[in-house]
Design a protein around this motif. Structure first.
Motif, short mmCIF file in Angstrom:
data_model
loop_
_atom_site.label_atom_id
_atom_site.label_comp_id
_atom_site.label_asym_id
_atom_site.label_seq_id
_atom_site.Cartn_x
_atom_site.Cartn_y
_atom_site.Cartn_z
N PHE A 29 2.81 3.40 0.23
CA PHE A 29 1.42 3.39 -0.22
C PHE A 29 1.33 3.73 -1.71
O PHE A 29 0.55 3.11 -2.45
CB PHE A 29 0.59 4.39 0.60
N LYS A 30 2.12 4.72 -2.12
CA LYS A 30 2.12 5.09 -3.54
C LYS A 30 2.55 3.91 -4.40
O LYS A 30 1.94 3.63 -5.45
CB LYS A 30 3.07 6.27 -3.77
N GLN A 31 3.60 3.21 -3.96
CA GLN A 31 4.07 2.05 -4.72
C GLN A 31 3.02 0.95 -4.75
O GLN A 31 2.77 0.34 -5.81
CB GLN A 31 5.37 1.53 -4.10
N VAL A 59 -8.08 6.80 -2.91
CA VAL A 59 -6.85 6.45 -2.21
C VAL A 59 -5.70 7.33 -2.69
O VAL A 59 -4.89 7.82 -1.88
CB VAL A 59 -6.53 4.97 -2.42
N VAL A 60 -5.64 7.55 -4.01
CA VAL A 60 -4.58 8.40 -4.55
C VAL A 60 -4.68 9.81 -3.97
O VAL A 60 -3.67 10.42 -3.60
CB VAL A 60 -4.64 8.43 -6.09
N ASN A 61 -5.91 10.33 -3.89
CA ASN A 61 -6.09 11.68 -3.34
C ASN A 61 -5.72 11.73 -1.85
O ASN A 61 -5.16 12.72 -1.37
CB ASN A 61 -7.54 12.12 -3.53
N GLU A 62 -6.09 10.69 -1.11
CA GLU A 62 -5.73 10.65 0.33
C GLU A 62 -4.22 10.67 0.48
O GLU A 62 -3.69 11.40 1.33
CB GLU A 62 -6.30 9.38 0.97
N ILE A 63 -3.54 9.86 -0.31
CA ILE A 63 -2.07 9.82 -0.21
C ILE A 63 -1.48 11.17 -0.57
O ILE A 63 -0.56 11.67 0.09
CB ILE A 63 -1.52 8.72 -1.14
N SER A 64 -2.01 11.81 -1.59
CA SER A 64 -1.51 13.11 -2.04
C SER A 64 -1.74 14.17 -0.96
O SER A 64 -0.86 14.99 -0.69
CB SER A 64 -2.21 13.52 -3.34
N LYS A 65 -2.92 14.14 -0.38
CA LYS A 65 -3.24 15.12 0.68
C LYS A 65 -2.30 14.97 1.88
O LYS A 65 -1.75 15.95 2.38
CB LYS A 65 -4.69 14.94 1.12
N THR A 66 -2.13 13.75 2.36
CA THR A 66 -1.25 13.52 3.51
C THR A 66 0.19 13.84 3.18
O THR A 66 0.93 14.39 4.01
CB THR A 66 -1.38 12.06 3.97
#
Length: 574
Positions: A427-429, A457-464
């Motif tokens: 997802f980050k990529q 989306v960036v925050n969601e990925i970071s949180k998870t």
């Protein structure tokens, strides 16, 4: 003769004829009444009750019989005194009727009828009483002989089977003695001429004999049941109970010997009632004893049948409990280990611990029951029922523990964690590529809506990603978040593609609009679209503005531009 006179004459003749006919009819009817009265009087006279009275007087009746005779003799004599008067009235009526003095005849007939009606009932009743009194002596003698024969047969039967009636023999003898006294009284009354009272006594003897004869078979049967059948059964129960106690059968709080003593006491009470020939009370007591015996037999049989099951399953149940305790401990250990790294969100560990406690309690119950068996205090039927429940429950617990184990295995938590880590990396990529791709389009700027979505989306990925790096991971929650992130990344990609497509189509459409610089509407649209494009970065609205103006200037032109663009994009992809 005038017609009026003729009519009167005819009417007079007819009247005379009617009167004559009526008199003839009345005469005949009254003649029949006279004959009927004469017959009734004759029948009463033909009874010759004076002869019956004479015979009864010669019998020298006494007591109730004499009183009855005197009463009805007076009644008859009073009625007989009216016979001459009745005969006179009948004869007067007949004479007057023969001379067609119909009214006088009717009066005589009426008086005669009233007298006949007044005496006929007394005459008839007197005749019946006199007949009964005349026959009473003969009837009483026949009845006396019959009853005496029946009495002697019953006494003979009782003497022959005295043992079978021994409990009630004294009361039976008392009743037979009372009958002997009644026989003597009936004989004396007959000898004295009081046949009515003698008949009453004989009726009492008949009733007493019938009652005693009816009771004798029941007395014999009840005595046999109480002294032999019930007694033998209670002895058998006592012996069986002793043998079972010696064989270490337990009966809990039930005192079988006490129940037997109470039944024996009831037998004694029933025998006492039987001794008085109180068969109703005897029957009630016997039903109680019979019910108690049936209950005691049922208890002994139930315990006897329960023991083989207990002995057969004792070792088996111990093995099952030991196995299930091991399974419980292993499952809890497994879940506890998993719970150190992953959150079990459906209470699997708590449920497993509760199942372990339940198995432990069943094992404790089993140990206590086994100790009671060893001590000879176990009520086998209760142990059997408890163990049947335990066996069934162990099967349910084993199935549930298997389900819990398979459920956590099915979660694939370790594998799920690895998949989640890879997903976060991907997802980050994807998000980074989307942003870089959009940034390389040399656009005046990036729309605010896209930047907000990108940041989300960036925050969601970071949180998870942070949750995945915690000591205990809630994989169920993370899985739900990954699904949401995947949807948001896809939406971000679509949004970026829409922005790029809108910007490219805007440039192509603006180039094409140069054809319409002499069209004020198109020129004005170009200015508004450029403002939206350069300052607001609203590429979609900028495209809509110029595309609408070009389409109006040349219908179908924008559609051609759009189709050509997407065809070119498709070829590049292919």
């Amino acid at each position: 003769m005038s017609s009026t006179q003729s009519l009167l004459l005819i009417t007079l003749i007819i009247t005379i004829i009617v009167v004559v006919m009526a008199m003839l009819l009345i005469n005949r009817r009254q003649l029949r009444d006279i004959e009927e009265l004469d017959n009734e009087l004759g029948n009463m006279e033909d009874l010759h009750l004076e002869r019956a009275i004479g015979k009864l007087d010669q019998m020298e009746l006494a007591g109730e019989s004499l009183a009855t005779l005197n009463t009805w003799k007076k009644s008859y004599q009073k009625a007989a005194e009216l016979f001459p008067e009745i005969q006179r009235l009948i004869e007067d009526g007949a004479d007057e009727n023969a001379r067609y003095h119909l009214v006088k005849s009717h009066q005589s007939i009426k008086q005669a009828r009233e007298l006949v009606d007044s005496v006929s009932e007394d005459v008839k009743n007197s005749s019946d009483v006199f007949t009964q009194l005349l026959e009473s002596n003969r009837e009483n003698k026949a009845q006396y002989d019959e009853l005496m024969q029946s009495y002697r047969e019953i006494r003979k039967e009782i003497l022959a089977d005295s043992f079978d009636y021994s409990v009630a023999l004294e009361e039976i003898e008392n009743r037979l003695s009372a009958m002997e006294e009644d026989f003597a009284q009936a004989k004396n009354l007959s000898a004295q001429g009081d046949h009515v009272e003698a008949k009453r006594v004989l009726s009492k003897i008949r009733a007493d004999l019938t009652a005693l004869k009816t009771k004798l078979p029941e007395v014999k049967e009840d005595q046999h049941d109480l002294q032999t059948v019930f007694a033998d059964q209670l002895d058998e129960i006592a012996a069986g109970y002793k043998e079972m106690r010696d064989a270490k059968y337990g009966f809990g709080s039930l005192d079988v010997l006490l129940e037997i003593r109470q039944s024996n006491d009831q037998i004694d009470r029933s025998l006492a009632a039987l001794a008085q020939l109180d068969l109703e009370e005897t029957s009630k007591g016997m039903k109680k004893v019979e019910k108690e015996i049936k209950t005691l037999y049922g208890i002994l049989e139930k315990e006897y049948k329960a023991r083989p099951f207990v002995e057969k399953n004792q070792d088996k149940l111990q093995r099952l409990l030991t196995h299930q305790q091991t399974v419980s401990q292993q499952l809890i250990k497994k879940l506890r280990h998993i719970d150190e790294s992953y959150e079990l969100t459906h209470g699997e560990l708590d449920e497993s611990r509760e199942l372990e406690r339940e198995v432990h309690k069943m094992d404790s119950d089993y140990i206590r029951a086994s100790q009671r068996i060893a001590d000879g205090r176990a009520v086998y039927s209760e142990v059997r029922d408890d163990w049947i429940k335990i066996l069934g429950r162990l099967q349910e617990i084993g199935k549930r523990q298997q389900e819990l184990s398979e459920a956590v295995d099915g979660l694939g938590l370790y594998e799920a964690e690895e998949v989640a880590q890879r997903s976060i990396k991907e997802f980050k990529q994807q998000v980074s590529l989307v942003y870089r791709h959009l940034s390389r389009q040399n656009l005046p700027g990036i729309p605010e809506g896209f930047l907000q979505m990108y940041t989300l989306v960036v925050n969601e990925i970071s949180k998870t990603s942070g949750e995945l790096n915690q000591v205990r991971i809630n994989m169920e929650k993370i899985s739900e978040e990954l699904v949401q992130i995947s949807d948001d990344v896809d939406r971000l990609q679509r949004e970026a593609e829409d922005i790029i497509s809108s910007a490219n189509l805007f440039e192509l459409t603006m180039q094409y609009s140069n054809k319409f610089l002499d069209n004020e509407t198109v020129v004005r649209a170009r200015r508004n679209a450029m403002k939206l494009y350069d300052r607001d970065y609203n590429y979609k609205d900028a495209l809509d503005t110029i595309a609408t103006a070009v389409e109006r200037a040349e219908p179908g032109s924008y559609q051609r531009i759009e189709n050509a663009y997407y065809q070119e994009q498709k070829e590049l992809i292919d």
